[in-house]
Design a protein around this motif. Structure first.
Motif, mmCIF file in Angstrom:
data_model
loop_
_atom_site.group_PDB
_atom_site.id
_atom_site.type_symbol
_atom_site.label_atom_id
_atom_site.label_comp_id
_atom_site.label_asym_id
_atom_site.label_seq_id
_atom_site.Cartn_x
_atom_site.Cartn_y
_atom_site.Cartn_z
ATOM 1 N N GLU A 299 0.833 -1.209 0.000
ATOM 2 C CA GLU A 299 0.000 0.000 0.000
ATOM 3 C C GLU A 299 0.863 1.254 0.000
ATOM 4 O O GLU A 299 0.555 2.240 -0.693
ATOM 5 C CB GLU A 299 -0.937 -0.020 1.207
ATOM 6 N N ASN A 300 1.958 1.243 0.744
ATOM 7 C CA ASN A 300 2.841 2.407 0.780
ATOM 8 C C ASN A 300 3.559 2.608 -0.551
ATOM 9 O O ASN A 300 3.820 3.739 -0.964
ATOM 10 C CB ASN A 300 3.860 2.271 1.906
ATOM 11 N N VAL A 301 3.903 1.503 -1.222
ATOM 12 C CA VAL A 301 4.512 1.617 -2.549
ATOM 13 C C VAL A 301 3.536 2.287 -3.506
ATOM 14 O O VAL A 301 3.882 3.230 -4.235
ATOM 15 C CB VAL A 301 4.917 0.225 -3.080
ATOM 16 N N MET A 302 2.285 1.829 -3.529
ATOM 17 C CA MET A 302 1.290 2.398 -4.428
ATOM 18 C C MET A 302 1.027 3.863 -4.096
ATOM 19 O O MET A 302 0.919 4.711 -5.003
ATOM 20 C CB MET A 302 -0.008 1.590 -4.318
ATOM 21 N N ARG A 303 0.923 4.162 -2.801
ATOM 22 C CA ARG A 303 0.664 5.535 -2.369
ATOM 23 C C ARG A 303 1.796 6.464 -2.795
ATOM 24 O O ARG A 303 1.570 7.589 -3.279
ATOM 25 C CB ARG A 303 0.485 5.554 -0.855
ATOM 26 N N SER A 304 3.039 6.008 -2.647
ATOM 27 C CA SER A 304 4.195 6.849 -2.980
ATOM 28 C C SER A 304 4.305 7.083 -4.492
ATOM 29 O O SER A 304 4.594 8.189 -4.943
ATOM 30 C CB SER A 304 5.483 6.205 -2.465
ATOM 31 N N ILE A 305 4.088 6.043 -5.283
ATOM 32 C CA ILE A 305 4.172 6.197 -6.745
ATOM 33 C C ILE A 305 3.096 7.156 -7.231
ATOM 34 O O ILE A 305 3.344 8.034 -8.063
ATOM 35 C CB ILE A 305 4.047 4.823 -7.432
ATOM 36 N N HIS A 306 1.885 7.026 -6.687
ATOM 37 C CA HIS A 306 0.813 7.929 -7.098
ATOM 38 C C HIS A 306 1.117 9.360 -6.654
ATOM 39 O O HIS A 306 0.879 10.323 -7.409
ATOM 40 C CB HIS A 306 -0.522 7.467 -6.494
ATOM 41 N N HIS A 307 1.650 9.526 -5.456
ATOM 42 C CA HIS A 307 1.901 10.860 -4.914
ATOM 43 C C HIS A 307 3.022 11.585 -5.665
ATOM 44 O O HIS A 307 2.881 12.771 -5.999
ATOM 45 C CB HIS A 307 2.260 10.758 -3.430
ATOM 46 N N TYR A 308 4.095 10.878 -5.950
ATOM 47 C CA TYR A 308 5.249 11.548 -6.520
ATOM 48 C C TYR A 308 5.273 11.539 -8.048
ATOM 49 O O TYR A 308 5.819 12.450 -8.662
ATOM 50 C CB TYR A 308 6.545 10.911 -5.998
#
Length: 588
Positions: A299-308
């Motif tokens: 979930e953190n990987v997906m959140r970070s890719i979407h955010h950045y």
């Protein structure tokens, strides 16, 4: 200890070299003595020397021709030429062609010892160069990323033993020790055909900022955030990455972000494989929280890719498995989960267990079992086959349904069938025409009977393959013997010519020929030629040189040399003995 072949047409020279030089002190051993170049060439095939010390002037084949022929067969062999002053210029010309050292006659044992010591040191230096630790280490670290990528690809597509994987991982600087393992596959959804590239300045800006993570400890997600910089250059670069059609650069940025998040969670390893990001989860803690830790990291990987990066992405995740050998199955499940991304109602993070019914302890006749069973059928002992079948049968428990067990055993029998076919054996010949292997399995009343049937089939196929292999060996040798008897009069008959006729490699042929005949091929050929020569000497009035041509010798003198060496007397003396014995018999 290096192996030495001595070649000289003078017996006292050969014997002198043997006794006057302390070969053992030089870490050398004499493996053969030859009287001429032709004999030396034939002997070299049997004894495989590292060093050949040869006279330059010999009958049948001189030292330079011998050196040339030896180098054609084995470029690593060292050749030392012994030559007189009158041949010195001739010998010196050969040094640059095929000779390593030369020694002028007359020479002392000390001179030869000095030369051999120098040559031995040269050979040791060549070995040391290949073993230079620092040089190998530098080359190894240069190749490390490729070795790691190759190991990861092996994990995803092949089944290897844990010992093999851990050994390779240690060599590559990776730690794959864990209680359980998981595989997730992340793909980016990008518009455009991916052909247009960033400008060189923009690309270097993004790559450089990502690379700073390894050298200066700069957060790669911070580098991603830098793409949102309000400066003109930063804004241009950020917009270019999201709007660019350079798919590889986007994947590179996503991989850097995913790898850092994965590392922060201590989740394992992230790497690129077949245009997707693979997240290998290594559960080092065990217990019931493994899936939760993996899910949180994903979930953190997906959140970070979407955010950045503002790039849509989907992750497919397979079930957690217990061993490294099963990572292949976890990867296959992750790809299956990824296929559901187009199904309405699915999230961007898709678990295979949510979209497909997964049976706990699913029966898998996997690659390792297939390889082991095939090897045992083709080249193993009965005990090894019994052990392999024991492992295969242990997978079956009362929790598995009848249909699952039947399908599993059908896969096993199919593997047996393929092994038989690959070995040139027809199942109809083993079990008879009209056999119904699978149908017979379905008719059996219980699991123990089904296992017994599979075991019976395996043992019969193993025995048939072993018998067939022995028949093939004998058939190859019989064909070789027949071809040799038919063509022994050809002066150019050789191992290579026989192998060309049989369409097999010379190494394989030499091994089975010597095993079956108890002679090397050249020894057998010489035996055939000598027997033919003796028969012609007994039954005809042909001259010696005529007989030489009839039995495959281009040079009559070499025929006489070989005849005397193998029979003990010259052809002329042999004929006299035959006539004398015949006369004595008639008088009686």
């Amino acid at each position: 200890m290096y192996r030495v072949l001595l070649v000289d047409d003078e017996e006292d020279v050969r014997e002198g070299l043997v006794v006057e030089v302390d070969w053992e002190a030089l870490d050398l051993c004499i493996v053969g003595l030859a009287e001429n170049g032709r004999e030396a060439l034939e002997m070299a095939e049997r004894v495989e020397p590292d060093i050949v010390v040869t006279d330059i002037s010999m009958p049948f084949m001189d030292g330079l021709e011998l050196a040339k022929r030896l180098r054609e067969r084995n470029p690593l062999v060292k050749v030392v030429i012994l030559t007189g002053y009158d041949e010195f210029d001739y010998a010196r010309q050969a040094v640059s062609l095929s000779v390593d050292e030369y020694l002028l006659k007359p020479f002392s044992a000390a001179h030869l010892t000095e030369l051999l010591t120098r040559l031995r040191a040269q050979m040791a230096a060549e070995v040391a160069e290949r073993e230079d630790v620092q040089q190998l280490r530098d080359h190894y670290y240069t190749s490390l990323p490729l070795l790691q990528a190759d190991l990861m690809a092996t994990l995803l597509h092949r089944q290897k033993s844990p010992e093999y994987i851990h050994g390779k991982a240690k060599q590559c600087g990776l730690d794959l020790h864990g209680e359980r393992y998981g595989v997730s596959v992340l793909t980016l959804h990008m518009d455009g055909d991916g052909k247009r590239m960033l400008s060189r300045e923009q690309a270097e800006t993004v790559r450089g900022r990502s690379a700073e993570k390894g050298q200066q400890g700069v957060d790669s997600r911070r580098s991603g955030a830098d793409l949102e910089d309000t400066s003109e250059h930063g804004q241009e670069a950020g917009q270019s990455l999201r709007q660019s059609e350079d798919a590889e650069l986007k994947q590179f940025a996503a991989l850097n972000i995913a790898a850092e998040v994965w590392t922060e969670h201590g989740a394992g390893h992230a790497f690129m494989h077949q245009e997707a990001i693979v997240l290998l989860y290594v559960d080092r803690w065990g217990g019931e929280d493994g899936e939760k830790r993996q899910q949180q990291a994903l979930e953190n990987v997906m959140r970070s890719i979407h955010h950045y990066l503002r790039i849509p992405a989907t992750v497919g995740s397979g079930q957690i498995v217990d061993t490294l050998a099963d990572v292949k199955h976890a990867y296959e499940d992750a790809l299956l989960a990824l296929d559901y991304r187009l199904v309405p109602g699915t999230d961007s993070l898709i678990y295979i267990a949510d979209v497909e019914r997964q049976t706990a302890g699913k029966l898998r006749f996997d690659e390792l079992k297939q390889q082991t069973l095939t090897r045992c059928l083709k080249a193993g002992t009965q005990a090894e086959l019994e052990e392999a079948l024991g492992i295969i049968f242990r997978e079956i428990t009362v929790e598995h349904g009848r249909s699952d067990i039947q399908l599993y055993l059908i896969e096993v029998l199919t593997n047996v069938w393929k092994a038989a076919q690959a070995s040139g054996e027809a199942m109809e010949d083993i079990f008879g025409a009209g056999f119904q292997l699978y149908a017979d399995l379905f008719r059996l009343p219980g699991l123990s009977e089904a296992q017994g049937k599979v075991r019976e089939v395996c043992l019969l196929v193993q025995h048939r393959i072993a018998s067939g292999r022995q028949h093939v060996y004998k058939d190859i040798v019989e064909q070789a013997l027949s071809f040799t008897k038919e063509h022994y009069a050809d002066p150019d008959l050789s191992i290579q010519k026989v192998c060309g006729h049989l369409h097999i490699s010379s190494g394989y042929f030499c091994g089975i020929f010597k095993k079956e005949v108890q002679l090397t091929f050249l020894q057998y050929l010489m035996q055939i030629r000598m027997e033919a020569a003796k028969e012609l000497l007994r039954s005809t009035e042909m001259k010696s040189f005529e007989i030489a041509g009839k039995v495959g010798f281009a040079e009559p003198n070499y025929f006489s040399f070989c005849f005397k060496k193998h029979i003990g007397v010259s052809p002329k003396e042999y004929r006299k003995q035959v006539v004398l014995n015949a006369n004595e018999g008639s008088l009686r």
